[in-house]
Design a protein around this motif. Structure first.
Motif, PDB file in Angstrom:
ATOM      1  N   SER A 199       0.844  -1.198   0.000  1.00 46.01           N
ATOM      2  CA  SER A 199       0.000   0.000   0.000  1.00 46.01           C
ATOM      3  C   SER A 199       0.875   1.242   0.000  1.00 46.01           C
ATOM      4  CB  SER A 199      -0.923   0.009   1.221  1.00 46.01           C
ATOM      5  OG  SER A 199      -0.154   0.086   2.410  1.00 46.01           O
ATOM      6  N   LEU A 201       0.948   3.814   2.017  1.00 44.45           N
ATOM      7  CA  LEU A 201       0.741   4.469   3.306  1.00 44.45           C
ATOM      8  C   LEU A 201       2.050   4.880   3.962  1.00 44.45           C
ATOM      9  CD1 LEU A 201      -1.991   2.129   4.832  1.00 44.45           C
ATOM     10  CD2 LEU A 201      -2.324   4.350   3.760  1.00 44.45           C
ATOM     11  N   THR A 205       1.340   7.889   7.091  1.00 44.90           N
ATOM     12  CA  THR A 205       0.790   7.195   8.248  1.00 44.90           C
ATOM     13  C   THR A 205       1.923   6.716   9.149  1.00 44.90           C
ATOM     14  OG1 THR A 205      -0.997   6.403   6.822  1.00 44.90           O
ATOM     15  CG2 THR A 205      -0.776   5.346   8.953  1.00 44.90           C
ATOM     16  N   CYS A 237      -8.870   2.580   1.735  1.00 51.11           N
ATOM     17  CA  CYS A 237      -8.549   3.734   2.553  1.00 51.11           C
ATOM     18  C   CYS A 237      -9.535   4.864   2.269  1.00 51.11           C
ATOM     19  CB  CYS A 237      -7.127   4.233   2.278  1.00 51.11           C
ATOM     20  SG  CYS A 237      -5.855   2.982   2.550  1.00 51.11           S
ATOM     21  N   SER A 239      -9.795   8.966   1.975  1.00 52.56           N
ATOM     22  CA  SER A 239      -8.871  10.055   1.688  1.00 52.56           C
ATOM     23  C   SER A 239      -9.629  11.364   1.594  1.00 52.56           C
ATOM     24  CB  SER A 239      -8.121   9.780   0.377  1.00 52.56           C
ATOM     25  OG  SER A 239      -7.270  10.847   0.048  1.00 52.56           O
ATOM     26  N   VAL A 246      -5.194  10.479   5.249  1.00 50.91           N
ATOM     27  CA  VAL A 246      -5.564   9.144   4.776  1.00 50.91           C
ATOM     28  C   VAL A 246      -5.802   8.259   5.992  1.00 50.91           C
ATOM     29  CG1 VAL A 246      -4.846   7.133   3.452  1.00 50.91           C
ATOM     30  CG2 VAL A 246      -4.218   9.410   2.667  1.00 50.91           C
ATOM     31  N   GLU A 247      -6.940   7.529   6.003  1.00 46.26           N
ATOM     32  CA  GLU A 247      -7.279   6.607   7.074  1.00 46.26           C
ATOM     33  C   GLU A 247      -7.706   5.265   6.479  1.00 46.26           C
ATOM     34  OE1 GLU A 247      -9.170   9.814  10.281  1.00 46.26           O
ATOM     35  OE2 GLU A 247     -10.484   8.493   9.112  1.00 46.26           O
ATOM     36  N   LEU A 248      -7.454   4.188   7.220  1.00 49.14           N
ATOM     37  CA  LEU A 248      -7.960   2.879   6.804  1.00 49.14           C
ATOM     38  C   LEU A 248      -9.452   2.803   7.089  1.00 49.14           C
ATOM     39  CD1 LEU A 248      -5.242   0.367   8.090  1.00 49.14           C
ATOM     40  CD2 LEU A 248      -5.613   1.149   5.757  1.00 49.14           C
TER      41      LEU A 248
END
Length: 322
Positions: A199, A201, A205, A237, A239, A246-248
């Motif tokens: 990914s 990230l 993150t 994710c 966005s 950005v978050e899961l």
């Protein structure tokens, strides 16, 4: 409440202050608090009634969808059986064979017999007719499978039911050795062995915070190599519009690795593997969003783990899912 929107009329407050100057203000505060609590209770009861009504309507819609699905499957089976049992068309009949020349009648006694004439060669029209009939027969053999294939193998519809979305737990995470903006996760999907997922990230993150977290993954993408490491799934994710946050996407509480994410309005089994040439993910992704309540949805239909709840963004709202 009076016509001006106040909880109590000013004259009532003045009367209380006059009767009890010391405690009048506290009594008024008590009355106001009690009125606000009564109003909140009424609103809560209304909300509960609306929620129960929506649950009943959703159950009815689900039942109707199952009935329609059963009718559609039954029609498809009948159409298939009819196509398989239909008799094949009879072969075209050939043209009459050229007549055998009949011998001339015997000549009278003493007369010289006439020499028999040779049969005429087959005409060109007979050859053309046989060739045309042969072409017609060949054409019928080609056309028949085409019509059957059109009736039995229709192009599958593109909707979110074709995505195999499942819950997974991130067991470990590390940066990609050849790309600073990428990270490598080992994810438990409830299978015999964890899947490796690449990914983007790494640059946005804190990777150490992802270990042990539950996430939603797209599992029927084709395995592909990214900078020398094979990725076997795709992390979903959330966005922000600017791309700075950005978050899961988070599954509901109580979810376990391997739980499938489904959609009430889009029943059906997912593809075994998404074909790149059909671009199913690219066509569906613009309609995957997080609404104003933070709930993930496709065209207004929520991401649901049956019996456990809806998938949500941890803090973002009104944003895209990618």
């Amino acid at each position: 409440m009076d016509s001006t929107g106040n909880l109590f009329h000013p004259s009532l407050a003045a009367a209380l202050m006059k009767l009890d100057p010391e405690d009048g203000e506290q009594i008024m505060e008590y009355f106001k608090t009690h009125a606000l609590l009564t109003r909140e209770k009424a609103l809560l009861q209304t909300s509960v009634r609306e929620q129960k009504k929506l649950l009943v309507e959703n159950a009815k819609l689900k039942k109707d969808i199952e009935q329609l699905r059963g009718q559609l499957q039954e029609k498809q089976r009948r159409r298939t059986a009819k196509a398989l049992l239909a008799p094949a068309p009879p072969p075209p009949t050939r043209g009459p064979a050229p007549a055998t020349p009949v011998g001339h009648p015997a000549s009278p006694a003493g007369a010289t017999a006439a020499a028999p004439t040779n049969p005429p060669p087959p005409s060109s029209s007979s050859d053309d007719r046989r060739e045309t009939q042969g072409r017609r027969r060949r054409g019928e053999r080609k056309a028949r499978p085409t019509s059957d294939s059109l009736s039995l193998g229709a192009e599958p519809q593109v909707d979110v039911s074709r995505l195999d979305l499942r819950v997974g737990r991130i067991l470990s995470v590390r940066r990609h050795p050849l790309a600073e903006t990428m990270s490598i996760q080992e994810v438990d999907m409830g299978e015999n062995a964890p899947r490796t997922v690449i990914s983007k990230l790494g640059g946005k993150t804190h990777l150490e915070q992802l270990q042990g977290v539950l996430a939603v993954l797209l599992c029927n993408v084709k395995a592909s190599k990214m900078r020398g490491v094979v990725s076997q799934a795709r992390l979903l994710c959330c966005s922000s519009s600017s791309g700075g946050c950005v978050e899961l996407l988070a599954p509901p509480t109580g979810s376990a690795p391997g739980d499938r994410v489904t959609f009430l309005n889009y029943p059906g089994d997912p593809d075994r593997e998404l074909q790149a040439k059909q671009r199913v993910w690219e066509l569906l992704q613009p309609d995957l969003r997080v609404d104003c309540r933070g709930v993930a949805n496709y065209k207004g239909c929520g991401f649901e783990v049956k019996g456990k709840g809806l998938c949500r963004a941890p803090s973002l709202t009104n944003c895209v899912i990618r």
